[in-house]
Design an enzyme around this catalytic site. Structure first.
Site, mmCIF file in Angstrom:
data_model
loop_
_atom_site.group_PDB
_atom_site.id
_atom_site.type_symbol
_atom_site.label_atom_id
_atom_site.label_comp_id
_atom_site.label_asym_id
_atom_site.label_seq_id
_atom_site.Cartn_x
_atom_site.Cartn_y
_atom_site.Cartn_z
ATOM 1 N N CYS A 1 13.150 11.295 7.361
ATOM 2 C CA CYS A 1 13.192 10.914 8.780
ATOM 3 C C CYS A 1 14.584 11.117 9.358
ATOM 4 O O CYS A 1 14.742 11.286 10.565
ATOM 5 C CB CYS A 1 12.729 9.480 8.971
ATOM 6 S SG CYS A 1 13.643 8.259 8.021
ATOM 7 N N GLU B 1 9.130 16.219 15.834
ATOM 8 C CA GLU B 1 9.521 16.134 14.427
ATOM 9 C C GLU B 1 8.651 17.069 13.592
ATOM 10 O O GLU B 1 7.427 16.998 13.639
ATOM 11 C CB GLU B 1 9.380 14.702 13.918
ATOM 12 C CG GLU B 1 9.865 14.544 12.482
ATOM 13 C CD GLU B 1 9.765 13.111 11.984
ATOM 14 O OE1 GLU B 1 10.716 12.645 11.338
ATOM 15 O OE2 GLU B 1 8.728 12.468 12.240
ATOM 16 N N LYS C 1 0.874 -1.172 0.000
ATOM 17 C CA LYS C 1 0.000 0.000 0.000
ATOM 18 C C LYS C 1 0.918 1.231 0.000
ATOM 19 O O LYS C 1 1.483 1.610 1.029
ATOM 20 C CB LYS C 1 -0.898 0.012 1.236
ATOM 21 C CG LYS C 1 -1.873 1.188 1.270
ATOM 22 C CD LYS C 1 -1.414 2.206 2.284
ATOM 23 C CE LYS C 1 -2.324 3.420 2.307
ATOM 24 N NZ LYS C 1 -1.755 4.616 1.688
ATOM 25 N N GLU D 1 9.545 1.769 11.117
ATOM 26 C CA GLU D 1 10.530 2.835 11.053
ATOM 27 C C GLU D 1 9.757 4.154 11.068
ATOM 28 O O GLU D 1 8.929 4.381 10.195
ATOM 29 C CB GLU D 1 11.401 2.719 9.799
ATOM 30 C CG GLU D 1 12.401 1.576 9.871
ATOM 31 C CD GLU D 1 13.366 1.668 11.049
ATOM 32 O OE1 GLU D 1 13.634 2.807 11.514
ATOM 33 O OE2 GLU D 1 13.842 0.629 11.514
#
Length: 485
Positions: free
Chosen positions: A286, A387, A177, A252
């Site tokens: 990331c 973040e 996906k 992750e």
């Protein structure tokens, strides 16, 4: 594969429209008037078809030798390489990165496929001494079965490849996906696998929203493993769902990555690394540099050099060779970045440059945010803890290395970190004490070679590793064999 710029799901070796009959537009974030195409807005019935196909195909696929599976990956790699220019351009239009970055990422996808094609010839077990001298004991590795792959929009070629390639070479079948924003890029990747001749059902793609398709993958009883890259919030939901039914999962997630600049550093190289690591891909990595910790004795010099260079960066459409930084990938992400900039100002940080939407008329129809640098940042501010996933850098001074490492570790994340110094003592202390899965010395925080393990500590991952030979740990199970004649 396409019907009037409409891209289809790939299920059981066939391109097919969604059972829902719905499609959604993929827009160019650099110019939202540019519709890249339409992709399927699928439902649970489409996912069920894909999982059923993968389930039927898994028995025959796992029985092939590793070398035979590797041959398929080599063929897919050659097809991806032949279509590099087209796929890179599609990625640029869907995600907004510069064309040069997109070409580099697509080339990395080719390299990943070739690397894992070769892994089909490596050992999959060990002989273990038995206390019974009439017996033989050894281990072998077996595939999980059907693996669900859930990938983000920021690396729409590299991340699918470093998940799908090891899953396939170790004998699993796949249902992927992709992020809805980059589903056309994903469709062109799947076409490479199709034309490489992979048997029907070995790879399947279903596009749609995350809650329906991603959540469905996490819940599905016939999916034995789930590998996910994305936000912490969604990752934790997927992990909890997978755990509740005993499925293996790999997550992750986020990072709040520090770059430490010691007083003996080459400041010009450190500035270059801060800008490249923090602002390329519009900071949407990331592993992007988010906090820059600078020793007090060189803080003002570094700050001046950094701001001067950031102000020179050219924003624009990725198809312009003069463009250094493109837009945010979508409107939601742009608005999130702007909200963090507002929080930084509200909490007392000093805005040195950037901080808003560019005024240039030619950028009005895109999701642009100016590259932004904050000064006067403390470790407890929101912009130093959470973040942002955008082009925002926070400068923080420190007095000695012990303080720098303490500040660097003072977040919930532990993905990547780097230091610029020539002092071997500093380097060894940084390696030993930094809570990050990836540490880099005199290099930017972003980037890891494909043959090396990749993953984070603390809240950045589920503590497994991707890429390199470490990938076998997630995509297989160990079977111990005791043999006695």
């Amino acid at each position: 594969m396409t019907i009037e710029q409409t891209y289809l799901n790939y299920i059981d070796g066939k391109w097919s429209p969604s059972v829902t009959g719905r499609v959604t537009a993929s827009l160019n974030p650099a110019d939202t008037k540019d519709i890249v195409g339409y992709v399927q807005d699928s439902g649970e019935a489409d996912l069920e078809l894909a999982v059923s196909a993968a389930n039927r195909a898994k028995g025959a696929w796992r029985k092939l030798s590793g070398a035979a599976r590797g041959d398929y990956l080599f063929k897919a790699a050659n097809l991806l390489e032949a279509r590099l220019a087209d796929i890179a351009e599609t990625m640029m239009r869907e995600m907004g990165k510069t064309l040069a970055e997109c070409k580099g990422e697509t080339a990395r996808g080719v390299a990943i496929l070739r690397y894992y094609a070769g892994e089909g010839m490596r050992k999959i077990g060990d002989v273990i001494p038995s206390t019974d001298n009439e017996a033989m004991m050894f281990t072998t590795r077996v595939p999980l079965g059907v693996v669900g792959v859930i990938t983000p929009w920021n690396f729409p070629v590299a991340i699918p490849m470093w998940k799908m390639a090891p899953a396939l070479i170790y004998g699993n079948t796949v249902v992927i996906k992709p992020a809805i924003e980059t589903s056309i890029t994903a469709a062109k990747l799947l076409a490479c696998f199709e034309e490489a001749g992979l048997p029907p059902g070995v790879v399947n793609m279903v596009t749609g929203d995350g809650a329906t398709i991603g959540g469905g993958i996490a819940r599905h009883p016939d999916i034995q493993g789930i590998t996910f890259t994305g936000s912490n919030k969604v990752g934790k939901q997927i992990g909890q769902t997978a755990l509740s039914r005993g499925a293996k999962y790999q997550l992750e997630m986020g990072g709040k990555n520090p770059l430490i600049v010691a007083e003996d550093a080459n400041l010009d190289l450190a500035v270059e690394a801060a800008i490249s690591g923090g602002l390329k891909s519009t900071g949407q990595k990331c592993t992007a540099t988010s906090r820059i910790l600078v020793q007090a004795s060189v803080y003002e010099i570094f700050r001046a050099k950094l701001v001067d260079q950031v102000k020179r960066l050219k924003l624009g459409n990725g198809n312009d060779s003069a463009t250094w930084m493109g837009p945010c990938a979508n409107e939601r992400q742009r608005d999130t970045v702007l909200s963090y900039i507002d929080k930084g100002i509200a909490e007392g940080a000093s805005l040195l440059c950037g901080g808003g939407v560019p005024a240039d008329e030619e950028l009005k129809s895109g999701y642009y945010v100016q590259p932004t640098v904050f000064d006067g940042v403390t470790s407890k501010m929101t912009i130093a803890q959470e973040e942002i996933f955008g082009p925002v850098l926070a400068l923080i001074p420190f007095n000695d290395l012990e303080e720098a490492i303490s500040l660097a570790n003072d977040v919930e994340y532990g993905l990547s970190a780097s230091i610029f110094t020539q002092n071997i003592g500093n380097i060894l202390a940084f390696i030993a004490d930094m809570d990050a899965g990836l540490v880099r010395i005199n290099a930017e925080t972003a980037g890891v070679e494909l043959q090396a393990p990749f993953g984070g500590m603390k809240q950045s991952s589920s503590h497994s590793r991707e890429q390199g030979q470490a990938a076998i740990e997630f995509f297989t199970s160990i079977k111990t064999v005791f043999l006695k004649a």
